[in-house]
Design a protein around this motif. Structure first.
Motif, PDB file in Angstrom:
ATOM      1  N   ALA A  70       0.834  -1.203   0.000  1.00 19.28           N
ATOM      2  CA  ALA A  70       0.000   0.000   0.000  1.00 19.28           C
ATOM      3  C   ALA A  70       0.871   1.257   0.000  1.00 19.28           C
ATOM      4  CB  ALA A  70      -0.929   0.011   1.210  1.00 19.28           C
ATOM      5  N   VAL A  71       1.956   1.237   0.766  1.00 19.75           N
ATOM      6  CA  VAL A  71       2.854   2.392   0.814  1.00 19.75           C
ATOM      7  C   VAL A  71       3.531   2.592  -0.536  1.00 19.75           C
ATOM      8  CG1 VAL A  71       4.952   3.351   1.857  1.00 19.75           C
ATOM      9  CG2 VAL A  71       3.213   2.309   3.311  1.00 19.75           C
ATOM     10  N   THR A  72       3.936   1.522  -1.184  1.00 14.81           N
ATOM     11  CA  THR A  72       4.573   1.638  -2.505  1.00 14.81           C
ATOM     12  C   THR A  72       3.625   2.312  -3.489  1.00 14.81           C
ATOM     13  OG1 THR A  72       5.980  -0.281  -2.136  1.00 14.81           O
ATOM     14  CG2 THR A  72       5.596   0.358  -4.426  1.00 14.81           C
ATOM     15  N   GLY A  73       2.374   1.870  -3.537  1.00 16.64           N
ATOM     16  CA  GLY A  73       1.396   2.487  -4.435  1.00 16.64           C
ATOM     17  C   GLY A  73       1.133   3.939  -4.079  1.00 16.64           C
ATOM     18  N   LEU A  74       1.057   4.224  -2.797  1.00 17.73           N
ATOM     19  CA  LEU A  74       0.841   5.588  -2.312  1.00 17.73           C
ATOM     20  C   LEU A  74       1.988   6.501  -2.728  1.00 17.73           C
ATOM     21  CD1 LEU A  74      -0.655   7.593  -0.382  1.00 17.73           C
ATOM     22  CD2 LEU A  74       0.562   6.491   1.497  1.00 17.73           C
ATOM     23  N   VAL A  75       3.214   6.057  -2.506  1.00 17.73           N
ATOM     24  CA  VAL A  75       4.388   6.855  -2.873  1.00 17.73           C
ATOM     25  C   VAL A  75       4.467   7.006  -4.387  1.00 17.73           C
ATOM     26  CG1 VAL A  75       6.922   6.965  -2.815  1.00 17.73           C
ATOM     27  CG2 VAL A  75       5.636   6.337  -0.750  1.00 17.73           C
ATOM     28  N   ASP A  76       4.138   5.962  -5.137  1.00 10.04           N
ATOM     29  CA  ASP A  76       4.116   6.057  -6.609  1.00 10.04           C
ATOM     30  C   ASP A  76       3.177   7.181  -7.056  1.00 10.04           C
ATOM     31  OD1 ASP A  76       5.883   3.931  -6.905  1.00 10.04           O
ATOM     32  OD2 ASP A  76       4.319   2.476  -7.446  1.00 10.04           O
ATOM     33  N   ARG A  77       1.968   7.220  -6.478  1.00 12.99           N
ATOM     34  CA  ARG A  77       0.986   8.258  -6.856  1.00 12.99           C
ATOM     35  C   ARG A  77       1.484   9.654  -6.474  1.00 12.99           C
ATOM     36  NH1 ARG A  77      -2.283   4.452  -4.483  1.00 12.99           N
ATOM     37  NH2 ARG A  77      -2.756   5.770  -2.671  1.00 12.99           N
ATOM     38  N   LEU A  78       2.040   9.774  -5.276  1.00 16.14           N
ATOM     39  CA  LEU A  78       2.532  11.081  -4.823  1.00 16.14           C
ATOM     40  C   LEU A  78       3.730  11.539  -5.643  1.00 16.14           C
ATOM     41  CD1 LEU A  78       2.172  10.630  -0.957  1.00 16.14           C
ATOM     42  CD2 LEU A  78       0.813  12.136  -2.441  1.00 16.14           C
ATOM     43  N   GLU A  79       4.575  10.601  -6.049  1.00 17.53           N
ATOM     44  CA  GLU A  79       5.730  10.946  -6.882  1.00 17.53           C
ATOM     45  C   GLU A  79       5.274  11.374  -8.275  1.00 17.53           C
ATOM     46  OE1 GLU A  79      10.192   9.249  -7.322  1.00 17.53           O
ATOM     47  OE2 GLU A  79       8.596   7.772  -7.667  1.00 17.53           O
ATOM     48  N   LYS A  80       4.331  10.648  -8.848  1.00 14.97           N
ATOM     49  CA  LYS A  80       3.808  10.980 -10.174  1.00 14.97           C
ATOM     50  C   LYS A  80       3.161  12.370 -10.174  1.00 14.97           C
ATOM     51  CE  LYS A  80       0.801   9.267 -13.819  1.00 14.97           C
ATOM     52  NZ  LYS A  80      -0.147   8.231 -14.245  1.00 14.97           N
ATOM     53  N   ALA A  81       2.510  12.726  -9.064  1.00 11.70           N
ATOM     54  CA  ALA A  81       1.852  14.035  -8.950  1.00 11.70           C
ATOM     55  C   ALA A  81       2.829  15.151  -8.567  1.00 11.70           C
ATOM     56  CB  ALA A  81       0.723  13.963  -7.914  1.00 11.70           C
ATOM     57  N   GLY A  82       4.101  14.805  -8.324  1.00  9.92           N
ATOM     58  CA  GLY A  82       5.112  15.820  -8.029  1.00  9.92           C
ATOM     59  C   GLY A  82       5.192  16.250  -6.575  1.00  9.92           C
ATOM     60  N   HIS A  83       4.597  15.473  -5.657  1.00  5.87           N
ATOM     61  CA  HIS A  83       4.615  15.841  -4.237  1.00  5.87           C
ATOM     62  C   HIS A  83       5.826  15.300  -3.496  1.00  5.87           C
ATOM     63  CE1 HIS A  83       0.627  17.579  -4.330  1.00  5.87           C
ATOM     64  NE2 HIS A  83       0.209  16.527  -4.997  1.00  5.87           N
ATOM     65  N   VAL A  84       6.380  14.177  -3.978  1.00  5.62           N
ATOM     66  CA  VAL A  84       7.536  13.558  -3.328  1.00  5.62           C
ATOM     67  C   VAL A  84       8.507  13.062  -4.382  1.00  5.62           C
ATOM     68  CG1 VAL A  84       6.154  12.791  -1.333  1.00  5.62           C
ATOM     69  CG2 VAL A  84       6.565  11.199  -3.221  1.00  5.62           C
ATOM     70  N   VAL A  85       9.732  12.808  -3.943  1.00  6.68           N
ATOM     71  CA  VAL A  85      10.734  12.144  -4.778  1.00  6.68           C
ATOM     72  C   VAL A  85      11.374  11.046  -3.946  1.00  6.68           C
ATOM     73  CG1 VAL A  85      11.253  14.113  -6.275  1.00  6.68           C
ATOM     74  CG2 VAL A  85      12.546  13.801  -4.160  1.00  6.68           C
TER      75      VAL A  85
END
Length: 160
Positions: A70-85
């Motif tokens: 779940a965390v991997t998918g969450l981070v993937d979405r946030l990274e794609k949206a430009g919120h995290v790297v």
């Protein structure tokens, strides 16, 4: 510490207030997430990163109770949206940490959402003495631990 006897009526009233509190909290965070264009879980993940700084996906899971998947998918979405790297950990190059990307628009929206809320909560907090504040903080800490443990329990269950 001696506990006073709680009547069934008091217990029921406490349960009702707790349910109302939980609903109000969820609905408030849903509204803030909508303002930012994020799901409540995505927004709370960003809050976790604001508090902890750059951390591994595993640390996000530990603090939220979410599974690694779940965390991997969450981070993937946030990274794609430009919120995290994702970046290599400067202290251990074998690890990858998740890091917030500064976002002025989100910061301004968060100030709009939370500025008045923080003022209201500060005012409310001023109504309690130090012992009461410590008791409230203890209850919140213990409740948070219970919520994280039960989130972990539920997210690792197989659906019936």
């Amino acid at each position: 510490m001696l506990m006073a006897q709680v009547t069934p009526e008091q217990r029921d009233a406490g349960a009702m207030v707790g349910a109302e509190f939980a609903t109000a909290m969820v609905v408030f965070h849903e509204a803030v997430g909508k303002l930012l264009g994020l799901s409540p879980v995505e927004r709370k993940c960003l809050d976790t990163l604001r508090r902890l700084g750059p951390v591994t996906a595993g640390a996000i899971g530990e603090h939220t109770g979410l599974t690694t998947g779940a965390v991997t998918g969450l981070v993937d979405r946030l990274e794609k949206a430009g919120h995290v790297v994702r970046e290599r950990d400067p202290h251990d190059r074998r690890k990858v940490v998740v890091k917030l990307v500064p976002n002025e628009r989100n910061a301004a929206l968060m100030a709009t959402a939370f500025g008045p809320f923080i003022e209201d909560m500060t005012e409310l907090g001023s109504k309690y003495n130090q012992d009461e504040v410590l008791a409230i903080a203890d209850w919140i800490r213990r409740t948070t631990d219970i919520l994280v443990a039960n989130t972990r329990r539920i997210t690792t269950m197989d659906a019936p």
